[in-house]
Design an enzyme around this catalytic site. Structure first.
Site, PDB file in Angstrom:
ATOM      1  N   HIS A   1      22.471 -52.453 -79.671  1.00  0.00           N
ATOM      2  CA  HIS A   1      21.253 -52.867 -78.952  1.00  0.00           C
ATOM      3  C   HIS A   1      20.156 -53.232 -79.947  1.00  0.00           C
ATOM      4  CE1 HIS A   1      20.653 -48.535 -79.613  1.00  0.00           C
ATOM      5  NE2 HIS A   1      19.362 -48.710 -79.437  1.00  0.00           N
TER       6      HIS A   1
ATOM      7  N   HIS B   1      17.080 -52.009 -80.733  1.00  0.00           N
ATOM      8  CA  HIS B   1      16.155 -51.098 -81.410  1.00  0.00           C
ATOM      9  C   HIS B   1      16.337 -51.186 -82.920  1.00  0.00           C
ATOM     10  CE1 HIS B   1      15.212 -48.351 -77.736  1.00  0.00           C
ATOM     11  NE2 HIS B   1      14.376 -49.364 -77.841  1.00  0.00           N
TER      12      HIS B   1
ATOM     13  N   ASP C   1      16.347 -49.045 -85.268  1.00  0.00           N
ATOM     14  CA  ASP C   1      17.229 -48.084 -85.936  1.00  0.00           C
ATOM     15  C   ASP C   1      18.704 -48.403 -85.706  1.00  0.00           C
ATOM     16  OD1 ASP C   1      16.851 -47.340 -83.235  1.00  0.00           O
ATOM     17  OD2 ASP C   1      17.506 -45.301 -83.638  1.00  0.00           O
ATOM     18  N   HIS C   2      18.974 -49.510 -84.989  1.00  0.00           N
ATOM     19  CA  HIS C   2      20.360 -49.949 -84.787  1.00  0.00           C
ATOM     20  C   HIS C   2      20.612 -51.380 -85.275  1.00  0.00           C
ATOM     21  CE1 HIS C   2      21.828 -46.511 -82.315  1.00  0.00           C
ATOM     22  NE2 HIS C   2      20.529 -46.348 -82.180  1.00  0.00           N
TER      23      HIS C   2
ATOM     24  N   HIS D   1      20.232 -47.301 -71.319  1.00  0.00           N
ATOM     25  CA  HIS D   1      19.332 -47.169 -72.475  1.00  0.00           C
ATOM     26  C   HIS D   1      18.252 -48.244 -72.491  1.00  0.00           C
ATOM     27  CE1 HIS D   1      17.943 -45.623 -76.244  1.00  0.00           C
ATOM     28  NE2 HIS D   1      18.139 -46.775 -76.861  1.00  0.00           N
TER      29      HIS D   1
ATOM     30  N   ASP E   1      23.378 -45.801 -78.402  1.00  0.00           N
ATOM     31  CA  ASP E   1      22.480 -45.002 -77.558  1.00  0.00           C
ATOM     32  C   ASP E   1      22.809 -45.322 -76.109  1.00  0.00           C
ATOM     33  OD1 ASP E   1      21.351 -44.212 -79.897  1.00  0.00           O
ATOM     34  OD2 ASP E   1      19.477 -45.326 -79.647  1.00  0.00           O
TER      35      ASP E   1
ATOM     36  N   HIS F   1      18.114 -41.490 -73.463  1.00  0.00           N
ATOM     37  CA  HIS F   1      19.288 -40.936 -74.133  1.00  0.00           C
ATOM     38  C   HIS F   1      19.890 -39.872 -73.217  1.00  0.00           C
ATOM     39  CE1 HIS F   1      18.438 -42.642 -78.171  1.00  0.00           C
ATOM     40  NE2 HIS F   1      17.175 -42.532 -77.801  1.00  0.00           N
TER      41      HIS F   1
ATOM     42  N   HIS G   1      23.905 -39.686 -84.771  1.00  0.00           N
ATOM     43  CA  HIS G   1      22.585 -39.967 -84.208  1.00  0.00           C
ATOM     44  C   HIS G   1      21.938 -38.702 -83.646  1.00  0.00           C
ATOM     45  CE1 HIS G   1      19.426 -42.002 -81.835  1.00  0.00           C
ATOM     46  NE2 HIS G   1      19.656 -43.068 -82.572  1.00  0.00           N
TER      47      HIS G   1
END
Length: 692
Positions: free
Chosen positions: A73, A75, A77-78, A162, A183, A400, A422
């Protein structure tokens, strides 16, 4: 470094290595290796770090060897390190994400680059806008449930809840299935559907552990606390700051606030701002992909657009903001690292009338995480000490899974191996302990649970049997036990097929080739003598003319061409024809060595040939030597000899020398053997017998 893949293909070891998100939240990046294939799952950055320190540990691997990258996805952090991987390394693999993820990725990372240029100028940025634009051409998109294959790696995706476009990936390599959740959320909210439960059982589950054993409060209770906190702040004349990411939870909170403001006329004079330079672009994306949302939104869109808000205004930058009286501002980034949310926080935090609502998960090392412990003062970006007098409330709308959702998800999938990622180390260990206790109580002790740290390798063994499918004309007739199937073994990815050579081009990019073999021998003996000896050897010789030269065709396959002081032997290469050619070459060499001896040898054997019973005895002895005594049956009174080989029976009539045999190879082998025996025992001037 040499390519180790050929050796790895033979190995039964599957390895999983977190290059990020191992006992931490942030910079998700999981490396999967099996059968010489390498897959990266996500490529994020750490929100609490900057510069190269924020990257996953991709420097410990050879990125040129990666076959496939799957991004779950949008975000940061991904996916935040994706332009760096595609433009700054020697990565040569293919990259996939959903359509909605790619659409939002473009705008979200453009905003991240602008913020990074301001806040981390002295340390340098990871990539530029040009790198981002170039990366877009290298990203391929896919639909949910659409199956793809790259270098023998099969994969497809499921809706993960998510955020809009978030996907879980099922990956299959050599029959082993792995599900990566990224996530995900199993709870439907105001605009997103719950994550799907795959109908395929994975062997391995890589699953997030963000909230460990925590249980989320009910949605209605959470929304009521949120709106009440906002209302209380307004009532005391304060400003309410809600740090959010530009996309994701922001849209959920706007739906809640717009509905609440509509139901409370006394609040209509209080402005709500969505402070993001991406606001207009992001809302256009949400309206485009409304079919990826839940049923409630899809029904509502046919009446009116739920993302056209009556009480919420867009705020592109701080210069447009008139900070007069109570207001509600949703500003990015969500963890107060920099940008507009940080600027507003530093302005408002000394005033006790104001409030900050942390509405999502906060990573260790960020300001948002720090103020949740309510310290007396905070350090501004410029290094000043600021008193923290405003109230700080943590009301999680983070999409989450909690413990109940995670446990139920695992219970339905029943994987044998679970890898937790994670999640902070403490949360991850608590979740592991709780899951082991729950499943041991149920008597399911086969489940393994791993909690690897970054760069810690998990090794699992999967040994499977290799099976080859017979296809095409070879599969037209059902084989019986003991039948021999002859064809070409074709390996494509991790699938094996046996096809006939003639059909090779239908199942592969290959085609059948013919090897034409020629052998030239010095030969000065009479060609007529060679003709006669070949007649005795083969039983039938065809005389033809080839390019103006005399030519003999024997065994319907071997051409013997007469030339000046030589003969040319020509045939198409294969096992059977090679054997026939060897016999012809041997005969030619024997004749050339001593043609007179060949004639005299034939005359000396005439007395033996006259005794037919002697010849029959010799046939029996020859066949016993070839196939063994148990395989040969001689019936002198009935004048036949039978040979049984691998369940196939051949009968030789000793009167006519006719051979009855259902197997062509065995038939040719027997006919050739008897002809050679007859040649050895029969003089040149005696007529040959016909062996069929």
């Amino acid at each position: 470094m040499g390519d180790k893949r050929p050796m790895e293909e033979l190995s039964d070891e599957l390895t999983i290595t977190p290059l990020g998100a191992g006992q931490e939240v942030g910079r998700s990046c999981i490396l999967l290796q099996f059968k010489g294939k390498r897959v990266l799952l996500d490529i994020g950055i750490h929100p609490g770090l900057s510069g190269l320190e924020a990257l996953p540990f991709i420097d410990v691997i050879d990125t040129s060897q990666i076959d496939l990258l799957l991004v779950s996805h949008f975000h940061l952090d991904h996916c935040g390190a994706l332009p760096y991987l595609l433009e700054k390394t020697n990565f040569k693999g293919r990259t996939f994400m959903t359509h909605a993820t790619k659409a939002i990725y473009k705008w979200l990372l453009a905003d991240y680059i602008k913020v990074s240029n301001i806040s981390t100028e002295e340390r340098g940025v990871l990539y530029t806008e040009k790198d981002l634009d170039n990366s877009l051409d290298k990203i391929e998109t896919m639909n949910f449930h659409e199956e793809k294959e790259v270098n023998g790696i099969r994969f497809w995706s499921y809706n993960a809840g998510h955020v809009l476009g978030a996907a879980m990936f099922m990956i299959e390599i050599a029959g082993v299935k792995l599900l990566y959740t990224g996530d995900f959320s199993r709870q439907e909210d105001r605009h997103l559907m719950a994550a799907e439960v795959p109908n395929v059982r994975p062997d391995i589950l890589i699953i997030e552990s963000t909230y460990g054993t925590h249980i989320h409060e009910k949605r209605e209770v959470r929304e009521a606390r949120f709106t009440q906190t906002v209302h209380d702040t307004i009532s005391r004349g304060g400003r309410c700051l809600i740090p959010v990411f530009a996309l994701g939870r922001a849209q959920e909170l706007m739906l809640i606030l717009d509905e609440y403001w509509e139901a409370h006329p006394e609040l209509h004079d209080v402005p709500i701002y969505y402070a993001s330079s991406l606001a207009k672009k992001c809302m256009a994306v949400f309206q485009t992909y409304v079919n990826a949302m839940n049923d409630k939104i899809r029904r509502q869109i046919s009446i009116n657009n739920p993302f056209v808000f009556k009480h919420i205004s867009n705020l592109k930058n701080i210069d447009q903001f008139q900070d007069i009286g109570p207001s509600v501002v949703m500003a990015s980034p969500g963890m107060l690292q920099s940008g507009l949310s940080r600027e507003l926080f530093e302005t408002w935090c000394p005033d006790a009338r104001n409030s900050v609502i942390i509405a999502g998960y906060c990573v260790e090392g960020t300001l948002a995480k720090m103020i949740m412990s309510e310290p007396e003062e905070v350090i501004s970006i410029t290094g000043q000490r600021l008193p923290l007098k405003c109230s700080v409330k943590y009301i999680s709308f983070s999409a989450h899974t909690d413990y109940e959702q995670t446990s139920e998800f695992i219970r339905q999938l029943k994987p044998n191996h679970i890898v937790l990622v994670h999640g902070e180390q403490s949360e991850m260990n608590r979740l592991k302990t709780a899951l082991k206790r729950e499943y041991e109580d149920k008597g399911d002790k086969a489940m393994e649970i791993f909690t690897p740290a970054n760069n810690e390798e998990i090794v699992l063994n999967f040994r499977g049997e290799k099976m080859a499918k017979v296809v095409g004309r070879l599969a037209a007739k059902k084989p019986k036990p003991g039948d021999v199937i002859s064809g070409v073994l074709v390996k494509r990815g991790f699938n094996y097929h046996i096809v006939s050579p003639e059909e090779l081009q239908h199942y592969t990019d290959l085609s059948k080739g013919v090897v034409l073999q020629k052998q030239t021998l010095h030969f000065t003996a009479p060609f007529s003598l060679l003709h006669h000896c070949l007649l005795q050897l083969a039983g039938h010789v065809e005389q033809i003319e080839l390019n103006g030269k005399n030519c003999l065709k024997v065994f319907d396959a071997i051409l013997v061409i007469q030339d000046k002081n030589k003969v040319i032997i020509q045939w198409e290469g294969c096992d059977m024809k090679d054997m026939y050619a060897d016999a012809v070459v041997t005969l030619c060499l024997q004749i050339e060595a001593n043609p007179q001896a060949i004639k005299q040898s034939s005359l000396r054997s005439i007395t033996q040939a006259k005794d037919k019973s002697t010849f029959e005895d010799r046939v029996e002895r020859l066949l016993i030597e070839m196939f063994g005594e148990n395989s040969v049956t001689y019936q002198p009174k009935l004048k036949y000899i039978s040979v049984t080989l691998n369940g196939v029976k051949a009968v030789i009539n000793l009167k006519s020398y006719e051979i009855q045999c259902p197997d062509d190879t065995l038939h040719q082998m027997l006919a050739s053997a008897i002809r050679r025996l007859h040649v050895a025992l029969t003089p040149v001037n005696v007529p040959t017998i016909a062996i069929t």
